[in-house]
Design a protein around this motif. Sequence first.
Motif, PDB file in Angstrom:
ATOM      1  N   LEU A  16     -30.587 -45.811   6.657  1.00 15.99           N
ATOM      2  CA  LEU A  16     -29.644 -45.384   7.694  1.00 15.99           C
ATOM      3  C   LEU A  16     -28.210 -45.419   7.164  1.00 15.99           C
ATOM      4  CD1 LEU A  16     -29.290 -44.555  10.697  1.00 15.99           C
ATOM      5  CD2 LEU A  16     -29.003 -46.979  11.221  1.00 15.99           C
ATOM      6  N   GLY A  17     -27.918 -46.456   6.366  1.00 12.96           N
ATOM      7  CA  GLY A  17     -26.589 -46.593   5.768  1.00 12.96           C
ATOM      8  C   GLY A  17     -26.247 -45.408   4.891  1.00 12.96           C
ATOM      9  N   ARG A  18     -27.205 -44.999   4.055  1.00  6.83           N
ATOM     10  CA  ARG A  18     -26.985 -43.840   3.184  1.00  6.83           C
ATOM     11  C   ARG A  18     -26.796 -42.559   3.977  1.00  6.83           C
ATOM     12  NH1 ARG A  18     -30.298 -44.811  -2.441  1.00  6.83           N
ATOM     13  NH2 ARG A  18     -30.149 -47.061  -2.250  1.00  6.83           N
ATOM     14  N   LEU A  45     -20.536 -39.095   6.396  1.00  8.67           N
ATOM     15  CA  LEU A  45     -19.100 -39.379   6.286  1.00  8.67           C
ATOM     16  C   LEU A  45     -18.498 -38.669   5.074  1.00  8.67           C
ATOM     17  CD1 LEU A  45     -18.847 -43.171   7.231  1.00  8.67           C
ATOM     18  CD2 LEU A  45     -17.874 -41.244   8.482  1.00  8.67           C
ATOM     19  N   THR A  46     -19.287 -38.561   3.997  1.00  8.57           N
ATOM     20  CA  THR A  46     -18.792 -37.844   2.812  1.00  8.57           C
ATOM     21  C   THR A  46     -18.528 -36.385   3.154  1.00  8.57           C
ATOM     22  OG1 THR A  46     -20.214 -39.280   1.475  1.00  8.57           O
ATOM     23  CG2 THR A  46     -19.203 -37.407   0.362  1.00  8.57           C
ATOM     24  N   PHE A  47     -19.495 -35.776   3.871  1.00 10.41           N
ATOM     25  CA  PHE A  47     -19.287 -34.382   4.269  1.00 10.41           C
ATOM     26  C   PHE A  47     -18.094 -34.268   5.217  1.00 10.41           C
ATOM     27  CE2 PHE A  47     -19.760 -30.789   7.116  1.00 10.41           C
ATOM     28  CZ  PHE A  47     -19.824 -29.756   6.208  1.00 10.41           C
ATOM     29  N   ALA A  48     -18.023 -35.186   6.199  1.00  8.29           N
ATOM     30  CA  ALA A  48     -16.904 -35.173   7.144  1.00  8.29           C
ATOM     31  C   ALA A  48     -15.582 -35.288   6.395  1.00  8.29           C
ATOM     32  CB  ALA A  48     -17.047 -36.304   8.151  1.00  8.29           C
ATOM     33  N   PHE A  49     -15.563 -36.179   5.393  1.00  9.42           N
ATOM     34  CA  PHE A  49     -14.343 -36.374   4.609  1.00  9.42           C
ATOM     35  C   PHE A  49     -13.948 -35.090   3.885  1.00  9.42           C
ATOM     36  CE2 PHE A  49     -12.630 -37.193   0.314  1.00  9.42           C
ATOM     37  CZ  PHE A  49     -11.366 -37.613   0.681  1.00  9.42           C
ATOM     38  N   PHE A  50     -14.888 -34.490   3.144  1.00  7.16           N
ATOM     39  CA  PHE A  50     -14.522 -33.314   2.350  1.00  7.16           C
ATOM     40  C   PHE A  50     -14.202 -32.112   3.237  1.00  7.16           C
ATOM     41  CE2 PHE A  50     -16.529 -35.458  -1.383  1.00  7.16           C
ATOM     42  CZ  PHE A  50     -15.378 -35.479  -2.152  1.00  7.16           C
ATOM     43  N   ASN A  66     -23.005 -54.470   1.498  1.00  8.41           N
ATOM     44  CA  ASN A  66     -23.468 -53.439   0.569  1.00  8.41           C
ATOM     45  C   ASN A  66     -24.938 -53.098   0.791  1.00  8.41           C
ATOM     46  OD1 ASN A  66     -21.039 -52.976  -0.697  1.00  8.41           O
ATOM     47  ND2 ASN A  66     -21.343 -54.648  -2.160  1.00  8.41           N
ATOM     48  N   ALA A  67     -25.741 -54.114   1.166  1.00  6.93           N
ATOM     49  CA  ALA A  67     -27.153 -53.856   1.463  1.00  6.93           C
ATOM     50  C   ALA A  67     -27.280 -52.955   2.684  1.00  6.93           C
ATOM     51  CB  ALA A  67     -27.892 -55.177   1.690  1.00  6.93           C
ATOM     52  N   LEU A  68     -26.410 -53.169   3.672  1.00  8.07           N
ATOM     53  CA  LEU A  68     -26.395 -52.301   4.862  1.00  8.07           C
ATOM     54  C   LEU A  68     -26.051 -50.864   4.478  1.00  8.07           C
ATOM     55  CD1 LEU A  68     -24.644 -54.389   7.679  1.00  8.07           C
ATOM     56  CD2 LEU A  68     -26.914 -53.368   7.783  1.00  8.07           C
ATOM     57  N   MET A  69     -25.043 -50.715   3.604  1.00 10.26           N
ATOM     58  CA  MET A  69     -24.611 -49.384   3.159  1.00 10.26           C
ATOM     59  C   MET A  69     -25.720 -48.690   2.376  1.00 10.26           C
ATOM     60  SD  MET A  69     -21.476 -49.273   4.248  1.00 10.26           S
ATOM     61  CE  MET A  69     -20.430 -50.536   4.922  1.00 10.26           C
ATOM     62  N   ALA A  80     -22.595 -40.158  -7.898  1.00 10.78           N
ATOM     63  CA  ALA A  80     -22.843 -41.532  -7.456  1.00 10.78           C
ATOM     64  C   ALA A  80     -24.211 -42.011  -7.939  1.00 10.78           C
ATOM     65  CB  ALA A  80     -22.766 -41.602  -5.933  1.00 10.78           C
ATOM     66  N   TYR A  81     -25.232 -41.171  -7.782  1.00 11.67           N
ATOM     67  CA  TYR A  81     -26.584 -41.568  -8.232  1.00 11.67           C
ATOM     68  C   TYR A  81     -26.616 -41.684  -9.755  1.00 11.67           C
ATOM     69  CZ  TYR A  81     -29.187 -41.728  -3.882  1.00 11.67           C
ATOM     70  OH  TYR A  81     -29.674 -42.120  -2.653  1.00 11.67           O
ATOM     71  N   ALA A  82     -25.876 -40.807 -10.433  1.00 10.23           N
ATOM     72  CA  ALA A  82     -25.808 -40.880 -11.900  1.00 10.23           C
ATOM     73  C   ALA A  82     -25.124 -42.166 -12.331  1.00 10.23           C
ATOM     74  CB  ALA A  82     -25.067 -39.663 -12.458  1.00 10.23           C
TER      75      ALA A  82
END
Lengths: 131, 137
Positions: free
Chosen positions: A66-68, A74-79, A59-62, A124-126
């Motif tokens: 760079l992880g973010r 990946l979120t954009f790729a997914f949607f 989770n620290a890596l994520m 997610a930030y909220a």
Amino acid sequence: MAQAQRPLSPHLQIYRPQITSILSILHRFTGVALALGAVVFAYWIAAASYGETAFERANALMASGLGRLILFGLTFAFFYHFANGIRHLAWDAGYGFDLKTLNRTGIAVVAVAFAATFALWIAAYAAAGKL
Amino acid sequence: MNESARTPATDLRAPLGRARGLGSTKHGAGHWRWQRITAALLVPLGLWFAWAMVGLLEFGFDHSVFRAWASEPGNVLLMTLFVAAMFHHAALGLQVVIEDYVHGATAKTVSLFASNVGMAVLGLSSVLAVVRLSLGV
């Protein structure tokens, strides 16, 4: 056997880029990116099953810079792949082939991908209480 | 190669008899069909997963909270389905990309093998992780 020197058909760079062709290759590109994302997922879920230390490290890596960045991509790729995939399923069912509809749904897919990506990250930030 | 070399005069089978069983009989549409089936499954499952991850962020991905979430029966089922559909879909998609862009028989065979086995191993590993998490072991 030696290859005969036959004339080749016009190559890719001859053609003017169009919404249809750009979005088509973007579907492949995001698909490959998501397959790499599946590798990240496999590491993350395995870490979760290994125990608290491994999970916190993953989770620290994520959560790193760079992880973010990777997760945002990946979120954009997914949607994008998600929305354009639905467009593909509609084509498989025989709908939406005329040029006007093709361009309209193409632009809609890009708009949905951007909107959903930002909406998810704001949510997610909220949820993390960092807004 | 001329015709007589392929079909010797002693071969009494009809052309249809020789061809039967040599093709991808009845499996030709399998790849196409499963790509669509997994795609359709991933529409709700993908949205569910993305939304579930946002919900878990509220707890900062605390390990005990995550384990509690991952051991709810509904979540175990959906996670298993999500993992299976995702890795199968990824393998089918990568296969098409490799077939289109990797030329040369050896390079193509090796990359198809690596991609398919890689996705199968990662998918199986992920399913096992989901099961382990659900049992709390």
